[in-house]
Motif scaffolding. Sequence first.
Motif, short mmCIF file in Angstrom:
data_model
loop_
_atom_site.label_atom_id
_atom_site.label_comp_id
_atom_site.label_asym_id
_atom_site.label_seq_id
_atom_site.Cartn_x
_atom_site.Cartn_y
_atom_site.Cartn_z
N GLU A 40 15.86 15.31 23.77
CA GLU A 40 15.52 14.52 22.81
C GLU A 40 16.76 14.03 21.86
N TRP A 41 17.23 15.21 21.19
CA TRP A 41 18.17 14.99 20.39
C TRP A 41 19.61 14.45 20.94
N GLU A 42 19.83 14.82 22.28
CA GLU A 42 21.10 14.34 22.97
C GLU A 42 20.90 12.72 23.12
N SER A 43 19.55 12.52 23.59
CA SER A 43 19.38 10.95 23.75
C SER A 43 19.34 10.14 22.66
N ILE A 44 18.97 10.49 21.33
CA ILE A 44 19.15 9.77 20.18
C ILE A 44 20.67 9.87 19.86
N LYS A 45 21.28 10.64 19.90
CA LYS A 45 22.69 10.76 19.66
C LYS A 45 23.51 9.78 20.24
N ARG A 46 23.18 9.59 21.52
CA ARG A 46 24.08 8.65 22.60
C ARG A 46 23.85 7.21 21.88
N GLN A 47 22.52 6.91 21.45
CA GLN A 47 22.29 5.75 20.98
C GLN A 47 23.17 5.05 19.78
N GLY A 48 23.68 6.42 18.99
CA GLY A 48 24.54 5.89 17.68
C GLY A 48 23.80 6.40 16.44
N ASP A 49 24.80 6.04 15.36
CA ASP A 49 24.36 6.51 13.99
C ASP A 49 23.13 5.82 13.55
N ASP A 50 22.96 4.50 14.00
CA ASP A 50 21.69 3.59 13.71
C ASP A 50 20.40 4.32 13.89
N ALA A 51 20.48 4.85 15.49
CA ALA A 51 19.34 5.54 15.86
C ALA A 51 19.03 6.71 15.10
N ILE A 52 19.99 7.60 14.75
CA ILE A 52 19.86 8.64 14.23
C ILE A 52 19.21 8.45 12.89
N ARG A 53 19.69 7.41 11.95
CA ARG A 53 19.07 7.31 10.69
C ARG A 53 17.51 6.92 10.84
N ARG A 54 17.29 5.97 11.91
CA ARG A 54 15.82 5.59 12.36
C ARG A 54 14.88 6.72 12.29
N TRP A 55 15.58 7.67 13.22
CA TRP A 55 14.74 9.00 13.62
C TRP A 55 14.46 9.85 12.33
N ILE A 56 15.42 9.97 11.43
CA ILE A 56 15.21 10.71 10.23
C ILE A 56 14.26 9.97 9.22
N ASN A 57 14.38 8.53 9.06
CA ASN A 57 13.47 7.96 8.29
C ASN A 57 12.05 8.32 8.68
N LYS A 58 11.95 7.94 10.08
CA LYS A 58 10.37 7.94 10.72
C LYS A 58 10.09 9.59 10.57
N GLN A 59 10.86 10.46 10.67
CA GLN A 59 10.23 11.98 10.43
C GLN A 59 10.04 12.10 8.95
N LEU A 60 10.71 11.43 7.88
CA LEU A 60 10.33 11.37 6.52
C LEU A 60 9.06 10.75 6.42
N GLU A 61 8.64 9.93 6.92
CA GLU A 61 7.29 9.30 6.58
C GLU A 61 6.29 10.24 6.31
N TYR A 62 5.61 9.94 5.08
CA TYR A 62 4.47 10.52 4.94
C TYR A 62 4.57 11.98 4.57
N THR A 63 5.90 12.66 4.43
CA THR A 63 6.04 13.82 3.91
C THR A 63 6.35 13.93 2.33
N THR A 64 6.14 14.91 1.78
CA THR A 64 6.34 14.96 0.29
C THR A 64 7.21 16.11 -0.30
N VAL A 65 7.76 16.99 0.93
CA VAL A 65 8.63 18.13 0.43
C VAL A 65 9.56 18.18 1.76
N THR A 66 10.62 18.43 1.34
CA THR A 66 12.00 18.80 2.36
C THR A 66 12.26 20.00 1.92
N VAL A 67 12.39 20.84 3.29
CA VAL A 67 12.82 22.21 2.98
C VAL A 67 14.26 22.34 3.85
N VAL A 68 15.06 22.59 3.22
CA VAL A 68 16.83 22.62 3.84
C VAL A 68 16.83 24.13 4.02
N LEU A 69 17.02 24.16 5.48
CA LEU A 69 17.25 25.61 6.05
C LEU A 69 18.73 25.89 6.09
#
Length: 205
Positions: A40-69
């Motif tokens: 899935e990650w390779e598929s998103i990367k092939r679609q370009g930076d805008d697709a990656i930004r959309r994926w990140i924004n979607k993942q962040l929806e409804y979250t209240t904390v971010t853990v940076v590993l």
Amino acid sequence: MERQTFFSFHYERDAWRAGQVRNCTLLPTEDQHGFIDAVEWESIKRQGDDAIRRWINKQLEYTTVTVVLIGAETAERPWVRHEITQSWNRGNGVVGVWIHNVKDQDRNTDIAGRNPFDQFKLPNGTLLSSICKTYDWVLGDGRNNLGAWIEEAFNMRSKFGTDDLVPANEVRKEAPPASIPRSFAAPAPFVPHSPWCPDNADNKG
């Protein structure tokens, strides 16, 4: 209290170590934002930076904390920097967890990287690293303390207002490092479905 949490990490180098956190049984099955399998990650990367930004924004929806590993090269990763910026500016609590001491599939640890929060400042000049705490998954017993770290990060962010934002971080493509430390073992393919690791994986981190 369980909080929806986004996990940010350097995919190529730290996927296995990040998996140890994901598989620690502390997280509800639906609380896996930021994890993705290789196909899935390779598929998103092939679609370009805008697709990656959309994926990140979607993942962040409804979250209240971010853990940076935090691994050896996390602070240098453009998309991790972007995720930190987006997380803080949307009001997420942010906390760092060092994972370089977690053993990989070959039972090797890695070298410590830089604190990624050192690269961000609030409008008054305050470094994000003076606000967002970092903990070591192994030395700090992350399996028993992750929930407390997440709650602490949430409460810390609530002390800052909507004007306390960090400047948007433009994503810049970076060349891979010329050499890789000998302590680094190439990661195994990222497989996000349970069980995360083989039965003989080190259960002590």
